[in-house]
Design a protein around this motif. Structure first.
Motif, short mmCIF file in Angstrom:
data_model
loop_
_atom_site.label_atom_id
_atom_site.label_comp_id
_atom_site.label_asym_id
_atom_site.label_seq_id
_atom_site.Cartn_x
_atom_site.Cartn_y
_atom_site.Cartn_z
N GLN A 188 0.83 -1.20 0.00
CA GLN A 188 0.00 0.00 0.00
C GLN A 188 0.87 1.26 0.00
O GLN A 188 0.62 2.20 -0.75
N GLN A 189 1.88 1.27 0.83
CA GLN A 189 2.74 2.44 0.87
C GLN A 189 3.46 2.66 -0.46
O GLN A 189 3.63 3.80 -0.90
N LEU A 190 3.87 1.58 -1.11
CA LEU A 190 4.52 1.72 -2.41
C LEU A 190 3.54 2.29 -3.44
O LEU A 190 3.90 3.12 -4.27
N ASN A 191 2.28 1.84 -3.37
CA ASN A 191 1.27 2.39 -4.27
C ASN A 191 1.03 3.87 -3.99
O ASN A 191 0.87 4.67 -4.92
N GLN A 192 0.98 4.21 -2.72
CA GLN A 192 0.76 5.61 -2.37
C GLN A 192 1.92 6.47 -2.87
O GLN A 192 1.72 7.56 -3.38
N LEU A 193 3.11 5.93 -2.73
CA LEU A 193 4.29 6.64 -3.22
C LEU A 193 4.16 6.89 -4.72
O LEU A 193 4.43 7.97 -5.23
N HIS A 194 3.69 5.85 -5.42
CA HIS A 194 3.50 5.98 -6.86
C HIS A 194 2.52 7.11 -7.18
O HIS A 194 2.78 7.94 -8.05
N ASP A 195 1.43 7.15 -6.45
CA ASP A 195 0.43 8.20 -6.69
C ASP A 195 1.01 9.59 -6.44
O ASP A 195 0.72 10.54 -7.16
N LEU A 196 1.82 9.70 -5.40
CA LEU A 196 2.41 11.00 -5.09
C LEU A 196 3.41 11.43 -6.15
O LEU A 196 3.45 12.58 -6.56
N VAL A 197 4.22 10.48 -6.62
CA VAL A 197 5.18 10.80 -7.67
C VAL A 197 4.42 11.25 -8.93
O VAL A 197 4.84 12.17 -9.63
N MET A 198 3.29 10.61 -9.16
CA MET A 198 2.49 10.98 -10.33
C MET A 198 2.05 12.45 -10.26
O MET A 198 1.99 13.14 -11.28
N ILE A 199 1.75 12.91 -9.07
CA ILE A 199 1.33 14.30 -8.92
C ILE A 199 2.54 15.25 -8.97
O ILE A 199 2.51 16.26 -9.65
N VAL A 200 3.57 14.88 -8.24
CA VAL A 200 4.71 15.80 -8.08
C VAL A 200 5.63 15.77 -9.30
O VAL A 200 6.17 16.79 -9.71
N ASN A 201 5.79 14.60 -9.88
CA ASN A 201 6.74 14.47 -10.99
C ASN A 201 6.21 13.46 -12.01
O ASN A 201 6.70 12.33 -12.11
#
Ligand SMILES: Nc1nc2c(ncn2[C@@H]2O[C@H](COP(=O)(O)OP(=O)(O)O)[C@@H](O)[C@H]2O)c(=O)[nH]1
Ligand SMILES: [Mg+2]
Lengths: 615, 211
Positions: free
Chosen positions: A475-488
């Motif tokens: 879950q945390q890795l998925n969340q990280l993915h979502d955040l990277v999608m927004i930020v970069n």
């Protein structure tokens, strides 16, 4: 292709043959004419930096033509040690935590730095020429690995670079001026034929149009190839007119990188994409870190009885968030930050409660200690855990003075705390990575009972990282993915087209909260910052985002794929500037926080922005 | 001048086995010729590469090391894909690590999903043979197990004393090379030939998108 003989060999493999194979692999095989090695370049004042102890070792850099190919080789000078090099290290932590183990000789340490690299394995190199000081070159391999940084002492780097250009084509990255890429000649040829295709560029649009779908087929490879090799080559080629370049670029670049849409991949459901309008985040603010909280500042927040006033707590936590605490204060501050001593508890109250906790600790410790070998023989789960703890204690931070040497009493205490935790939490027991969380706690708290209870508090925060199903990590890795999608989004798309969007390469960061990436001192600072739960509960993920954000151009310019990204990220260990990363992560937080109304709700949930301060 | 850009074959080798049997030590002994009792327990996955000559052919071995505790195996299995050889390792002084070999082998076959599982090359390494006085698994027993698994080659090694490590990995490289040659006939590398095979890629996550 590969001779079929090799296959047949295995079919009738036998021991006799196998013994024959034991010969040294690098030696020339029989039957081949032995050619002498030719040294085509020799620079005798090139130093390497030993990252373990931040020392410089002088040595010799050579380019050697051998029968097997051309090799770049660096060897330490015969007469080193360190040969009078100034150590550019302002960190004092080494005084406290010696990183060089006593049993390893200096020579051994220095020899570890030497390398020999086939020029054909060179992917790129970092090339930094500071106004003052020695120019530096750091070679990056095709597998994503980085060699030790080389400092050119009295010479310029040009002789070396000119020499390399006899064998390979080099091009400075347009995005990162400090990066020089080895250009694949095949890509150049292909780029030219691509231009020759002229109007047939629809083939390419098909490759480029939907990287996700193409990644699902064998075409993923080509997409990456186009993005990394063909497009840059196209843009740099002098034979292509400016107009053609612009047209080619427009057609080749896919929407996802430059267009106005981003795709957000959600959860485990396959193929469930949500199209969101790309956010224009506000500019990243400049953030400065502050000095660590001193004992004096800390005490100024205390009431006469030693408890903390609820109203000022937020301020205090912000101070800790902005600068960490001074090392001498850690022993006290960590007890509060972890909730072992309650903020509103007077020292007298805690003292009383501690007496109970102490008894409780020794009760549980007595439980596992009283299990004898005979009982253990019928208690497989216990015996498995015990041997796992023993094995891991023996390889936890042994290079630090505190855990150095055989029969070190601190090792016994680490072992005992972890075993007692198995009694405290039977369901979880011991899982690898827990010793990494425990060792700084023991180092800072020193007292076994205090360390144990602080460790249980820390485990309360991170226990789900160790769960059997690993759901929390996923879950945390998925969340990280979502955040990277927004930020970069650019990096995110790159990762997707390189089979890396599961973010597995960040697994270690998240599992043990960067314990393996930073020194003891930096890890301690990072953890106390995170324990403040400021400015959001999931700041750890923003730290991950900040580091990846910084590596974006490097990863993309090198054209790294799944394995190379993992290697590169693994090798960032001990090369990350903590304060820089904390500032960047906080800046990203402000960017996101300013765009709250535009962010998808699940992103806010990932950060737990909406969550009230738990204290 | 350079002997030409003849493409080196890449051999991907995965080392599996219980935590503490010495996977990380074996890999480092083979690649860096070093042993240290200060290696940390592996978290996540990592690999080392080494160039070796096999029958006059220069190949690059990419050796993958993973964490030994089962729960961490569910992540990172993406790296099992495309393996050319799987090295199973156990500790000759620890019979549990020997008993678990079956499940490591099964797990690998499930995750890597090689096309011909019965003939996929495995190699068994019994590590820590320097601790002969503490031996808990006899060579005979290990050999019998290997025979029952389609004659897996078996080596007793010591990462600490650098015993047999070199020859074991040479054999591993040969097995992997044989495997690689089989494979690359089916899936030649771009750009020699472009091959579209929708069944080839089935990543564990995010696969099956039909957009
Ligand atoms: N005596 C001995 N100890 C070894 C040998 N190989 C590894 N070890 C030790 O066994 C422990 C586990 O080794 P490691 O390589 O980390 O195991 P992994 O978990 O399988 O990667 C370490 O303490 C090593 O020092 C060996 O050949 N002989
Ligand atoms: Mg390991």
């Amino acid at each position: 292709m590969i001779p079929i003989l090799a296959y047949q060999y295995v079919k009738k493999r036998n021991e006799a043959n196998r013994r024959k194979m034991a010969e040294e692999p690098t030696s020339n095989s029989a039957g081949r004419s032995v050619m002498p090695d030719v040294v085509v370049l020799r620079l005798s004042a090139v130093g390497a930096k030993n990252n373990e102890d931040e020392t410089y070792v002088s040595g010799v850099l050579q380019v050697v033509e051998k029968a097997r190919g051309v090799f770049i080789e660096w060897t330490p000078a015969e007469d080193s040690p360190v040969s009078g090099w100034v150590l550019a290290d302002g960190n004092d932590e080494n005084a406290l935590l010696s990183t060089s183990p006593p049993q390893r000789s200096f020579r051994e340490n220095v020899n570890k730095l030497k390398f020999s690299m086939d020029v054909n394995d060179l992917n790129s190199f970092k090339h930094v020429e500071p106004k003052k000081g020695d120019p530096m070159i750091r070679l990056i391999g095709r597998d994503g690995s980085s060699q030790v940084p080389l400092y050119f002492r009295q010479t310029s780097t040009s002789a070396f670079i000119d020499c390399l250009q006899k064998y390979i084509t080099l091009r400075r990255s347009s995005k990162d001026p400090n990066l020089v890429l080895v250009v694949d000649e095949k890509a150049d040829i292909l780029a030219k034929s691509v231009v020759a295709l002229d109007n047939n560029s629809d083939i390419l649009s098909r490759f480029m149009g939907n990287p996700y779908a193409t990644a699902m087929t064998g075409l993923g490879k080509i997409t990456a190839y186009m993005q990394e090799q063909v497009i840059p080559a196209l843009l740099d080629s002098d034979e292509v007119g400016a107009e053609d370049k612009i047209r080619a670029m427009r057609e080749l670049r896919n929407d996802d990188e430059f267009g106005d849409r981003i795709r957000v991949y959600r959860g485990e459901d396959q193929g469930d994409f949500e199209v969101v309008t790309q956010l224009e985040l506000p500019p990243r603010p400049e953030i400065y870190r502050e000095t660590p909280v001193t004992k004096q500042i800390w005490d100024s927040y205390k009431n006469p009885h030693g408890s903390f006033d609820q109203r000022n707590l937020h301020n205090l936590k912000m101070c800790v968030f902005r600068g960490g605490v001074e090392p001498e204060l850690r022993k006290e501050a960590w007890k509060y930050l972890l909730g072992y001593i309650r903020w509103n508890e007077s020292l007298a109250e805690h003292k009383l409660r501690r007496q109970e906790l102490e008894k409780d600790y020794y009760r549980m410790k007595g439980q596992w200690m009283s299990i004898n070998a005979e009982q253990e023989s019928r208690f497989l789960m216990f015996s498995n855990r015990k041997s796992l703890v023993e094995k891991d204690v023996a390889r936890t931070d042994r290079t630090y003075k505190y855990f150095e040497g055989e029969g070190n009493a601190n090792l016994t205490r680490l072992h005992d705390v972890l075993m007692t935790y198995c009694m405290y939490n039977f369901d979880l027991g011991y899982v690898q990575g827990m010793s990494d969380f425990c060792s700084p706690i023991l180092f800072v708290l020193e007292d076994e009972v205090d360390a144990f209870w602080c460790f249980t508090k820390l485990m309360d925060i991170v226990h789900s990282n160790f769960a059997e199903d690993q759901l929390s990590i996923k879950q945390q890795l998925n969340q990280l993915h979502d955040l990277v999608m927004i930020v970069n989004p650019k990096l995110c798309n790159y990762l997707e087209s390189h089979q890396s969007d599961d973010m597995y390469f960040c697994f270690r960061w998240i599992l043990v909260w960067f314990k393996r990436e930073f020194s003891f001192e930096d890890t301690s600072k990072l953890w106390e910052v995170l324990w403040t739960k400021q400015p959001c509960t999931n700041f750890l993920l923003l730290i991950c985002v900040a580091i990846l954000d910084k590596e974006t151009e490097f990863i993309i310019a090198n054209g790294f794929g799944l394995t190379e990204i993992l290697k590169h990220v693994n090798e960032l260990s001990m090369h990350i500037n903590l304060d820089e990363v904390l500032s960047a992560a906080e800046a990203i937080f402000h960017q996101l926080s300013a765009s709250q109304d535009k962010l998808p709700k699940y992103v806010l949930d990932h950060l737990r922005l909406s969550e009230p301060d738990p204290y | 001048m350079s002997s030409g850009p003849r493409k080196k074959a890449l051999l991907k080798v995965i080392i599996l086995g219980d935590s503490g049997v010495g996977k990380t030590s074996l890999m480092n002994q083979y690649v860096n010729k070093r042993f240290s009792n200060q290696y940390k327990a592996t978290i996540g996955a990592d690999f080392l590469t080494k160039d070796v000559m096999i029958d006059d052919r220069l190949v690059t071995m990419q050796i993958w090391d993973t964490a030994g505790q089962e729960r961490f195996q569910s992540l990172g299995v993406a790296f099992y894909r495309g393996a050319d050889c799987c090295v199973l390792a156990y500790d000759v002084t620890n019979s549990t690590s020997f008993k678990n070999l079956d499940s490591w082998r099964d797990e690998f076959l499930i995750q890597a999903n090689p096309r011909d599982p019965d003939h996929f090359p495995f190699v068994l390494l019994g590590n820590k043979m320097d601790l002969e006085q503490n031996r808990a698994v006899s060579s005979k027993r290990a050999q019998t197990w290997c025979q029952s698994k389609n004659n897996i080659p078996y080596f007793e090694v010591s990462a600490k004393e650098a015993l047999n490590v070199e020859s074991a990995f040479q054999a591993i490289a040969r097995d992997a090379l044989a495997r690689e040659s089989q494979d690359s006939q089916d899936f030649p590398d771009f750009p020699d030939q472009i091959r579209l095979d929708p069944n080839q890629n089935n990543r564990q996550q995010g696969g099956g998108c039909n957009c």
